[in-house]
Design a protein around this motif. Structure first.
Motif, PDB file in Angstrom:
ATOM      1  N   LEU A 192     -63.822 -18.325  -6.294  1.00  0.00           N
ATOM      2  CA  LEU A 192     -64.165 -16.905  -6.180  1.00  0.00           C
ATOM      3  C   LEU A 192     -63.285 -16.054  -7.089  1.00  0.00           C
ATOM      4  CD1 LEU A 192     -64.785 -16.548  -2.344  1.00  0.00           C
ATOM      5  CD2 LEU A 192     -66.458 -16.680  -4.179  1.00  0.00           C
ATOM      6  N   ILE A 193     -62.004 -16.447  -7.241  1.00  0.00           N
ATOM      7  CA  ILE A 193     -61.133 -15.702  -8.161  1.00  0.00           C
ATOM      8  C   ILE A 193     -61.704 -15.782  -9.567  1.00  0.00           C
ATOM      9  CG2 ILE A 193     -58.844 -15.615  -9.218  1.00  0.00           C
ATOM     10  CD1 ILE A 193     -57.659 -16.581  -6.641  1.00  0.00           C
ATOM     11  N   PHE A 194     -62.137 -16.986  -9.943  1.00  0.00           N
ATOM     12  CA  PHE A 194     -62.653 -17.136 -11.303  1.00  0.00           C
ATOM     13  C   PHE A 194     -63.912 -16.307 -11.534  1.00  0.00           C
ATOM     14  CE2 PHE A 194     -59.967 -20.947 -11.388  1.00  0.00           C
ATOM     15  CZ  PHE A 194     -59.364 -20.750 -12.618  1.00  0.00           C
ATOM     16  N   THR A 195     -64.886 -16.386 -10.626  1.00  0.00           N
ATOM     17  CA  THR A 195     -66.109 -15.612 -10.877  1.00  0.00           C
ATOM     18  C   THR A 195     -65.826 -14.122 -10.748  1.00  0.00           C
ATOM     19  OG1 THR A 195     -66.777 -15.986  -8.590  1.00  0.00           O
ATOM     20  CG2 THR A 195     -67.776 -17.390 -10.252  1.00  0.00           C
ATOM     21  N   GLY A 196     -64.887 -13.758  -9.871  1.00  0.00           N
ATOM     22  CA  GLY A 196     -64.511 -12.350  -9.755  1.00  0.00           C
ATOM     23  C   GLY A 196     -63.885 -11.849 -11.042  1.00  0.00           C
ATOM     24  N   LEU A 197     -62.956 -12.632 -11.610  1.00  0.00           N
ATOM     25  CA  LEU A 197     -62.319 -12.230 -12.867  1.00  0.00           C
ATOM     26  C   LEU A 197     -63.341 -12.176 -13.991  1.00  0.00           C
ATOM     27  CD1 LEU A 197     -58.992 -14.243 -12.764  1.00  0.00           C
ATOM     28  CD2 LEU A 197     -59.279 -11.787 -12.507  1.00  0.00           C
ATOM     29  N   CYS A 198     -64.289 -13.100 -13.948  1.00  0.00           N
ATOM     30  CA  CYS A 198     -65.345 -13.130 -14.959  1.00  0.00           C
ATOM     31  C   CYS A 198     -66.118 -11.817 -14.959  1.00  0.00           C
ATOM     32  CB  CYS A 198     -66.262 -14.313 -14.665  1.00  0.00           C
ATOM     33  SG  CYS A 198     -67.898 -14.222 -15.351  1.00  0.00           S
ATOM     34  N   ALA A 199     -66.550 -11.366 -13.776  1.00  0.00           N
ATOM     35  CA  ALA A 199     -67.296 -10.109 -13.682  1.00  0.00           C
ATOM     36  C   ALA A 199     -66.402  -8.939 -14.065  1.00  0.00           C
ATOM     37  CB  ALA A 199     -67.827  -9.929 -12.270  1.00  0.00           C
ATOM     38  N   CYS A 200     -65.157  -8.990 -13.610  1.00  0.00           N
ATOM     39  CA  CYS A 200     -64.207  -7.912 -13.831  1.00  0.00           C
ATOM     40  C   CYS A 200     -63.940  -7.710 -15.322  1.00  0.00           C
ATOM     41  CB  CYS A 200     -62.930  -8.264 -13.076  1.00  0.00           C
ATOM     42  SG  CYS A 200     -61.532  -7.247 -13.435  1.00  0.00           S
ATOM     43  N   GLY A 244     -68.801 -13.057  -7.052  1.00  0.00           N
ATOM     44  CA  GLY A 244     -67.809 -12.608  -8.025  1.00  0.00           C
ATOM     45  C   GLY A 244     -68.019 -11.152  -8.398  1.00  0.00           C
ATOM     46  N   VAL A 245     -69.280 -10.773  -8.608  1.00  0.00           N
ATOM     47  CA  VAL A 245     -69.569  -9.383  -8.949  1.00  0.00           C
ATOM     48  C   VAL A 245     -69.139  -8.466  -7.807  1.00  0.00           C
ATOM     49  CG1 VAL A 245     -71.392  -7.746  -9.498  1.00  0.00           C
ATOM     50  CG2 VAL A 245     -71.467 -10.028 -10.455  1.00  0.00           C
ATOM     51  N   ASN A 254     -59.843  -4.275 -10.899  1.00  0.00           N
ATOM     52  CA  ASN A 254     -58.438  -4.583 -11.140  1.00  0.00           C
ATOM     53  C   ASN A 254     -58.225  -6.093 -10.951  1.00  0.00           C
ATOM     54  OD1 ASN A 254     -55.704  -5.148 -10.706  1.00  0.00           O
ATOM     55  ND2 ASN A 254     -55.297  -3.045 -10.088  1.00  0.00           N
ATOM     56  N   PRO A 255     -57.739  -6.795 -11.994  1.00  0.00           N
ATOM     57  CA  PRO A 255     -57.643  -8.261 -11.897  1.00  0.00           C
ATOM     58  C   PRO A 255     -56.779  -8.734 -10.733  1.00  0.00           C
ATOM     59  CG  PRO A 255     -57.254  -7.545 -14.139  1.00  0.00           C
ATOM     60  CD  PRO A 255     -57.328  -6.304 -13.318  1.00  0.00           C
ATOM     61  N   LEU A 256     -55.683  -8.035 -10.464  1.00  0.00           N
ATOM     62  CA  LEU A 256     -54.810  -8.485  -9.369  1.00  0.00           C
ATOM     63  C   LEU A 256     -55.467  -8.222  -8.022  1.00  0.00           C
ATOM     64  CD1 LEU A 256     -51.363  -7.375 -10.767  1.00  0.00           C
ATOM     65  CD2 LEU A 256     -52.478  -9.603 -10.909  1.00  0.00           C
TER      66      LEU A 256
END
Lengths: 313, 352
Positions: free
Chosen positions: B63-71, B273-274, B283-285
């Motif tokens: 989930l971090i990866f897909t979240g960062l991807c969308a971000c 992720g989106v 915000n990435p963090l």
């Protein structure tokens, strides 16, 4: 492969092209009405999935697919009101809210289905809508049995096309509707209630997209499953762009995408050696190819995607 | 409250979470269960034991990866909805590298991660290229590619790399698996990589001039063009990096957690992720924290279903409500009427 070009094959393809294109057409028209009022709604998939569930539930419970369609339409409007309130009244970003619908509506649909039918139930089946042949037209040789022996929803969808074209180009109401999507400030100074018009657009959009979703579970297959929409909302979205925001253009685009869908189903049956996944890719790849070849001309409503704030200069 | 300040970026998502949980509680009560018990099971499921905490950490990594991807893509003003497809292409590449190259050991693992990221980057480049050179809507393209990737994965596990009668691929050999953080816990080094990448992206976006330019393009592409920034290059770049992040995530999920591809792999990760990126205000963090919150809900939901009979899909609704409330809240405080009222109130205080 010799059987590819027989009469039977061609007629089956034509028949199923029209069937496959119907939900796309309904939903693409929904998007057309939305974008003409300046609202880009990418939540069509979500609205469709809720419409599909509502349609399925009601047609399952009452045994009447027409009530199912009605329920789908109402469900679609209900879901789209979330979008309408947030994008029109709160001026939130339209793509973000479309996306929110895509997450929200399928979750609710899945939840309701699971609560009602249980987690591990056998697939419940609803009644499918029967086809109705149109008396005189169906006797036209060649195309009659193909085009005029369909479910009423198919006729409804295709009749919406000329209606839409006339409405947007030949009526005063249609022109002022379009002006909201082109230049809302000017529309407001001419006494058009922009906010109300946008809400009306959202109602029409929810209605048609909900019907499009309900079509899947009342006319196409008689069961509901998660992911039944399978990206049709996004294909419809591309149909609007591909069809340059006109009724007839959208129709052509939907027929093209419907044809791809019909073709891939047929090819799966004919060529069993080829992996079926490759055929299933056809509609998506064709959509992409069609868009890539066409390119995106700067067409469509000028104010689409932009929030409208009355107070803003 | 300071207008446009950071406080509302934290307060609004919190209110959204509370509201969503209240509604979730009402739904649970309507089903005839006790909401307090249900939440109790949820917490127990997510934090109750070392295994459960580990399970949450396993869930949070993809989930971090897909979240960062969308971000990352959205920071540059392009909406990448294709995280799922890019994630899948990364995983497919990883299974191909580890299973059919004949390599084993850490080298194979590293190659799988690297090539997974490359594959995700290539898959992400397609919508980027079509957007930049043909003016296509990147959302539609990236969504279409999700379906193509899912079908391609289906082909891989039903035919190309199929293992026996069950439709799934061969497993990753033991020697090539990603190492675990500590024995007895399923969480792998993938989690560390995920957090490091989040920190790296944060540094890039907020502490480098390129990152600043990328954000400027996202905020106002026209102004950036007049400023001389190469808008098209930034958009394409952000799409490729965004895809590579998702692809790396897919590869890590495969060599770290799943080991085989099968039906349902990565289903819904892209949209999750989106949602995560949006709640985290890009915000990435914060994305890491929100992803953790989502993972807690996911692991807890299973225990909740067993314990109190509330179906796990309640959690999906709560998640969807969080995003609806969070984004609506942010839009609401930005409305001119609301700003005016806040200004008036501040002025009133000064006059007193």
């Amino acid at each position: 492969m010799e059987s590819l070009f027989t009469w039977n094959f061609a007629s089956e393809i034509v028949l199923s092209t029209f069937r496959m294109a119907t939900p796309l057409l309904l939903v693409a028209l929904a998007e057309l009405y939305s974008e003409r009022a300046g609202l880009v709604n990418i939540g069509l998939d979500g609205i469709m999935s809720f419409g599909a569930l509502a349609g399925f539930m009601i047609s399952y419970l009452t045994g009447n697919p027409f009530l199912g369609i009605l329920a789908g339409a109402l469900g679609g409007v209900l879901v789209n009101m979330v979008y309408a309130f947030c994008t029109v009244t709160l001026c939130a970003e339209q793509t973000v809210y479309g996306m929110a619908l895509n997450i929200f509506a399928p979750a609710i649909s899945a939840f309701i289905y699971r609560v009602y039918f249980g987690v591990s139930s056998t697939l419940a089946q609803a009644t499918l809508m029967k086809t109705i042949a149109i008396p005189v037209l169906k006797d036209i040789p060649f195309i009659g049995p193909l085009l005029f022996n369909q479910t009423p929803m198919v006729y409804f969808a295709y009749l919406m096309v000329p209606f839409t074209a006339v409405f947007f180009n030949r009526t005063k109401a249609g022109l002022s509707y379009k002006s909201v999507g082109e230049y809302p400030k000017a529309a407001e100074t001419l006494g058009i209630n922009v906010v109300r018009q946008k809400y009306v657009a959202c109602i029409i959009c929810g209605l048609l997209a909900g019907i499009g979703g309900a079509y899947l579970t009342t006319c196409y297959v008689n069961t509901y499953s998660d992911g039944i929409v399978a990206g049709r909302g996004f294909i419809a979205l591309s149909a609007v762009i591909f069809g340059h925001w006109t009724g007839s253009g959208v129709l052509m685009a939907c027929l093209l995408f419907g044809f791809c869908d019909a073709l891939q189903l047929k090819l799966q049956i004919i060529s069993k050696d080829t992996p079926y996944q490759l055929f299933q890719m056809i509609p998506y790849v064709c959509t992409l190819a069609a868009l890539a070849i066409m390119g995106a001309k700067k067409a469509g409503p000028k104010a689409k995607g932009k929030p409208y704030l009355r107070e803003e200069r | 409250m300071k207008l446009g300040g950071k406080s509302e970026n934290i307060i609004i998502p919190l209110i959204a979470v509370i509201l969503a949980f209240l509604i979730g509680g009402v739904i649970i009560a309507a089903l005839g269960s006790n909401p307090v018990d249900a939440v109790g099971y949820l917490v127990q499921g997510a934090f109750g034991s070392k295994t459960n905490i580990g399970a949450t950490l396993v869930k949070v990594t993809p989930l971090i990866f897909t979240g960062l991807c969308a971000c990352f893509a959205y920071r540059c003003g392009v909406f990448n909805l294709g995280g799922e497809g890019q994630f899948i292409m990364g995983a497919v590449t990883a299974v191909w590298v580890t299973v059919s190259w004949g390599l084993e050991g850490p080298l194979a693992c590293a190659a799988a991660l690297l090539l997974g990221a490359v594959a995700g980057g290539i898959w992400g480049a397609i919508p980027g290229i079509l957007k930049v050179f043909r003016g296509l809507n990147e959302m539609i393209v990236s969504i279409m590619l999700n379906y193509v990737a899912t079908l391609f994965m289906g082909w891989v596990y039903t035919e190309l790399l199929r293992d026996g009668s069950v439709p799934q691929t061969f497993p990753v050999p033991d020697a090539s698996k990603l190492g675990r953080l500590m024995p007895g816990m399923r969480a792998t080094w993938g989690l560390v990589i995920a957090v490091l990448i989040a920190a790296g992206i944060y540094y890039f976006l907020f502490n480098t001039s390129k990152g600043f330019q990328l954000r400027a393009v996202g905020l106002n592409a026209t102004a950036s063009r007049y400023q001389g920034f190469n808008v098209k290059r930034y958009m394409l770049f952000s799409f490729i990096v965004s895809g590579a992040i998702a692809g790396l995530g897919g590869a890590i999920e495969l060599v770290g957690t799943q080991f085989r591809l099968m039906s349902g792999f990565a289903l819904g990760f892209g949209f999750d992720g989106v949602a995560i990126a949006l709640i985290a205000q890009l915000n990435p963090l914060a994305t890491v924290l929100v992803a953790y919150f989502f993972a807690v809900l996911r692991t807890g939901a299973t225990t909740m279903q067993v314990g109190s009979g509330v179906p796990t899909s309640v959690i999906d609704i709560i998640q969807a409500l969080v995003i609806i409330f969070a984004v609506a809240g942010m839009a609401f405080v930005r409305l001119p009427g609301f700003k005016q009222r806040m200004l008036n109130r501040q002025r009133g205080k000064k006059e007193e």
